[in-house]
Design a protein around this motif. Structure first.
Motif, PDB file in Angstrom:
ATOM      1  N   GLN A   1      -1.521  -6.304  -6.059  1.00 43.46           N
ATOM      2  CA  GLN A   1      -2.693  -6.766  -5.318  1.00 43.46           C
ATOM      3  C   GLN A   1      -3.477  -7.864  -6.049  1.00 43.46           C
ATOM      4  O   GLN A   1      -4.334  -8.522  -5.443  1.00 43.46           O
ATOM      5  CB  GLN A   1      -3.626  -5.593  -5.039  1.00 43.46           C
ATOM      6  CG  GLN A   1      -4.213  -4.941  -6.275  1.00 43.46           C
ATOM      7  CD  GLN A   1      -5.114  -3.762  -5.945  1.00 43.46           C
ATOM      8  OE1 GLN A   1      -5.365  -3.471  -4.780  1.00 43.46           O
ATOM      9  NE2 GLN A   1      -5.601  -3.071  -6.963  1.00 43.46           N
TER      10      GLN A   1
ATOM     11  N   ARG B   1      -0.673  -5.418 -11.387  1.00 47.44           N
ATOM     12  CA  ARG B   1      -0.810  -4.899 -10.033  1.00 47.44           C
ATOM     13  C   ARG B   1      -0.435  -5.974  -9.013  1.00 47.44           C
ATOM     14  O   ARG B   1      -0.855  -7.131  -9.142  1.00 47.44           O
ATOM     15  CB  ARG B   1      -2.238  -4.418  -9.789  1.00 47.44           C
ATOM     16  CG  ARG B   1      -2.682  -3.281 -10.701  1.00 47.44           C
ATOM     17  CD  ARG B   1      -4.094  -2.827 -10.368  1.00 47.44           C
ATOM     18  NE  ARG B   1      -5.051  -3.939 -10.487  1.00 47.44           N
ATOM     19  CZ  ARG B   1      -6.344  -3.846 -10.176  1.00 47.44           C
ATOM     20  NH1 ARG B   1      -6.819  -2.687  -9.732  1.00 47.44           N
ATOM     21  NH2 ARG B   1      -7.136  -4.891 -10.321  1.00 47.44           N
TER      22      ARG B   1
ATOM     23  N   LEU C   1       1.853  -0.769   0.386  1.00 51.45           N
ATOM     24  CA  LEU C   1       2.522  -0.824  -0.910  1.00 51.45           C
ATOM     25  C   LEU C   1       1.800  -1.737  -1.892  1.00 51.45           C
ATOM     26  O   LEU C   1       1.661  -1.407  -3.066  1.00 51.45           O
ATOM     27  CB  LEU C   1       3.973  -1.304  -0.748  1.00 51.45           C
ATOM     28  CG  LEU C   1       4.993  -0.289  -0.246  1.00 51.45           C
ATOM     29  CD1 LEU C   1       6.373  -0.932  -0.147  1.00 51.45           C
ATOM     30  CD2 LEU C   1       5.066   0.925  -1.163  1.00 51.45           C
ATOM     31  N   LYS C   2       1.351  -2.883  -1.411  1.00 50.55           N
ATOM     32  CA  LYS C   2       0.783  -3.863  -2.347  1.00 50.55           C
ATOM     33  C   LYS C   2      -0.463  -3.339  -3.057  1.00 50.55           C
ATOM     34  O   LYS C   2      -0.794  -3.788  -4.159  1.00 50.55           O
ATOM     35  CB  LYS C   2       0.460  -5.169  -1.621  1.00 50.55           C
ATOM     36  CG  LYS C   2      -0.656  -5.068  -0.594  1.00 50.55           C
ATOM     37  CD  LYS C   2      -0.906  -6.428   0.055  1.00 50.55           C
ATOM     38  CE  LYS C   2      -2.023  -6.336   1.088  1.00 50.55           C
ATOM     39  NZ  LYS C   2      -2.253  -7.658   1.728  1.00 50.55           N
ATOM     40  N   ASP C   3      -1.155  -2.375  -2.445  1.00 51.11           N
ATOM     41  CA  ASP C   3      -2.375  -1.854  -3.056  1.00 51.11           C
ATOM     42  C   ASP C   3      -2.120  -0.746  -4.072  1.00 51.11           C
ATOM     43  O   ASP C   3      -3.034  -0.338  -4.788  1.00 51.11           O
ATOM     44  CB  ASP C   3      -3.319  -1.325  -1.967  1.00 51.11           C
ATOM     45  CG  ASP C   3      -3.796  -2.427  -1.036  1.00 51.11           C
ATOM     46  OD1 ASP C   3      -3.923  -3.571  -1.503  1.00 51.11           O
ATOM     47  OD2 ASP C   3      -4.021  -2.142   0.153  1.00 51.11           O
ATOM     48  N   VAL C   4      -0.886  -0.249  -4.130  1.00 51.53           N
ATOM     49  CA  VAL C   4      -0.601   0.876  -5.038  1.00 51.53           C
ATOM     50  C   VAL C   4       0.503   0.571  -6.050  1.00 51.53           C
ATOM     51  O   VAL C   4       0.653   1.308  -7.028  1.00 51.53           O
ATOM     52  CB  VAL C   4      -0.211   2.139  -4.240  1.00 51.53           C
ATOM     53  CG1 VAL C   4      -1.371   2.579  -3.356  1.00 51.53           C
ATOM     54  CG2 VAL C   4       1.033   1.910  -3.404  1.00 51.53           C
ATOM     55  N   LEU C   5       1.261  -0.502  -5.824  1.00 47.80           N
ATOM     56  CA  LEU C   5       2.395  -0.794  -6.703  1.00 47.80           C
ATOM     57  C   LEU C   5       2.002  -1.683  -7.878  1.00 47.80           C
ATOM     58  O   LEU C   5       1.155  -2.567  -7.762  1.00 47.80           O
ATOM     59  CB  LEU C   5       3.509  -1.504  -5.930  1.00 47.80           C
ATOM     60  CG  LEU C   5       4.353  -0.694  -4.947  1.00 47.80           C
ATOM     61  CD1 LEU C   5       5.451  -1.573  -4.368  1.00 47.80           C
ATOM     62  CD2 LEU C   5       4.961   0.527  -5.631  1.00 47.80           C
ATOM     63  N   SER C   6       2.685  -1.437  -8.992  1.00 49.66           N
ATOM     64  CA  SER C   6       2.617  -2.330 -10.142  1.00 49.66           C
ATOM     65  C   SER C   6       4.024  -2.837 -10.446  1.00 49.66           C
ATOM     66  O   SER C   6       5.007  -2.177 -10.129  1.00 49.66           O
ATOM     67  CB  SER C   6       2.053  -1.603 -11.364  1.00 49.66           C
ATOM     68  OG  SER C   6       0.704  -1.235 -11.161  1.00 49.66           O
TER      69      SER C   6
ATOM     70  N   GLY D   1       3.002   4.712 -13.778  1.00 49.95           N
ATOM     71  CA  GLY D   1       2.700   4.822 -12.359  1.00 49.95           C
ATOM     72  C   GLY D   1       3.825   4.330 -11.465  1.00 49.95           C
ATOM     73  O   GLY D   1       4.922   4.013 -11.908  1.00 49.95           O
ATOM     74  N   ARG D   2       3.529   4.260 -10.182  1.00 50.25           N
ATOM     75  CA  ARG D   2       4.502   3.817  -9.185  1.00 50.25           C
ATOM     76  C   ARG D   2       4.692   2.311  -9.262  1.00 50.25           C
ATOM     77  O   ARG D   2       3.731   1.554  -9.409  1.00 50.25           O
ATOM     78  CB  ARG D   2       4.022   4.203  -7.787  1.00 50.25           C
ATOM     79  CG  ARG D   2       4.970   3.825  -6.669  1.00 50.25           C
ATOM     80  CD  ARG D   2       4.461   4.272  -5.325  1.00 50.25           C
ATOM     81  NE  ARG D   2       4.400   5.719  -5.221  1.00 50.25           N
ATOM     82  CZ  ARG D   2       4.038   6.364  -4.110  1.00 50.25           C
ATOM     83  NH1 ARG D   2       3.687   5.687  -3.043  1.00 50.25           N
ATOM     84  NH2 ARG D   2       4.021   7.681  -4.091  1.00 50.25           N
TER      85      ARG D   2
ATOM     86  N   ARG E   1       8.534   4.001  -1.703  1.00 57.02           N
ATOM     87  CA  ARG E   1       7.631   5.044  -1.213  1.00 57.02           C
ATOM     88  C   ARG E   1       8.074   6.429  -1.680  1.00 57.02           C
ATOM     89  O   ARG E   1       7.255   7.347  -1.812  1.00 57.02           O
ATOM     90  CB  ARG E   1       7.557   5.003   0.311  1.00 57.02           C
ATOM     91  CG  ARG E   1       6.828   3.784   0.860  1.00 57.02           C
ATOM     92  CD  ARG E   1       6.731   3.820   2.379  1.00 57.02           C
ATOM     93  NE  ARG E   1       6.232   2.570   2.910  1.00 57.02           N
ATOM     94  CZ  ARG E   1       4.955   2.233   2.966  1.00 57.02           C
ATOM     95  NH1 ARG E   1       4.039   3.074   2.517  1.00 57.02           N
ATOM     96  NH2 ARG E   1       4.592   1.074   3.464  1.00 57.02           N
TER      97      ARG E   1
END
Length: 274
Positions: free
Chosen positions: A251, A249, A192-197, A89-90, A157
């Motif tokens: 988050q 993650r 970003l913090k909710d989708v990045l790992s 993932g992203r 992004r």
């Protein structure tokens, strides 16, 4: 304070290169130069098409970078191993920094874009390659922090997997020094913090038999030229292992310091094994 790491132990003194060693420099060096700069030319030509069509995204040229790095490691004679799986993932990668060989060992494992200190851009050969392959250059000045943070966000992004060296300097390859948490701030921005790992990665080098265990380290006042000649002239090479730890993650962490501390623990556990 110096931006470079200095060991309490004296730097190893490399013996003069013998006639046989210089022969190895030529026999190894020429194919490596052809592969690297041949790949660079091909990459730049493809970027002429890729850039206007895709902008920041690079759907083709990272495969050239990866192939060149794999072939270069083979030509050096370095045994290479990958443990674990790169995340799909992203996100971003954080790793320990042993020396300039990391460029090849990390690029060979997956498609990444390095985040590097700005002086690297002016280095002969290495600087050209870094710019061509999409490296993000940063300054240590506090006044540049906001601009750099915005740049990180734009690249993340765009789907780029950025690779950070949170130690801020290379070492003797045998240890992990404390991670700086500043660069982790970009991961905690809204959106970003909710989708990045973030995936911690350990680089483990094994010196050739009979050589100093710090053979692949690069620290203190070491210079690139002599280091390159040492590796080209070496009768044999050791091994490099890239260990991918499980991604986490963003988050799930309250702040950048806690995330940096977690990643440091994971990376150190892979490098400083008993």
């Amino acid at each position: 304070m110096s931006p470079y790491w200095f060991s309490e132990e004296p730097e190893p003194k490399d013996p003069p290169i013998t006639a046989t060693g210089w022969l190895r420099v030529v026999l190894r060096g020429l194919p490596i130069v052809l592969v690297i700069f041949g790949g660079l030319v091909l990459l730049l030509l493809l970027r002429l098409i890729e850039r206007p069509l895709f902008g920041l995204k690079r759907p083709v040229t990272p495969y050239i970078t990866r192939a060149v790095c794999r072939i270069t490691l083979m030509l050096f004679g370095l045994r290479y191993k990958v443990s674990g799986k790169p995340m799909a993932g992203r996100g971003a990668i954080v790793a320990n920094h042993a020396g300039w060989f990391d460029i090849f060992t990390l690029n060979a494992a997956q498609q990444i874009y390095f985040v590097s200190k700005d002086e690297v851009a002016s280095w002969p050969a290495i600087g050209w390659l870094a710019r061509a392959t999409g490296t993000v250059f940063i300054r240590r000045k506090g006044s540049d922090a906001i601009a750099q943070k915005n740049l990180f966000e734009a690249r993340l992004r765009a789907g780029h997997r950025l690779l950070f060296f949170p130690e801020g300097t290379s070492t003797d390859s045998l240890r992990v020094i404390p991670f700086k948490s500043t660069l982790f701030a970009a991961f905690f921005t809204d959106g970003l913090k909710d989708v990045l790992s973030i995936q911690p990665v350990s680089l483990v080098y094994t010196a050739p038999k009979g050589e100093d265990p710090r053979f692949y380290g690069w620290w203190g006042e070491m210079e690139f030229g002599p280091s390159l000649l040492k590796y080209l002239a070496a009768p044999r090479h050791g091994a490099a292992e890239v260990i991918f730890h499980d991604p986490v993650r963003v988050q799930d962490f309250p702040d950048r310091k806690s995330l940096a501390a977690y990643c440091e623990e994971k990376v150190r556990g892979g490098v400083e094994r008993p």
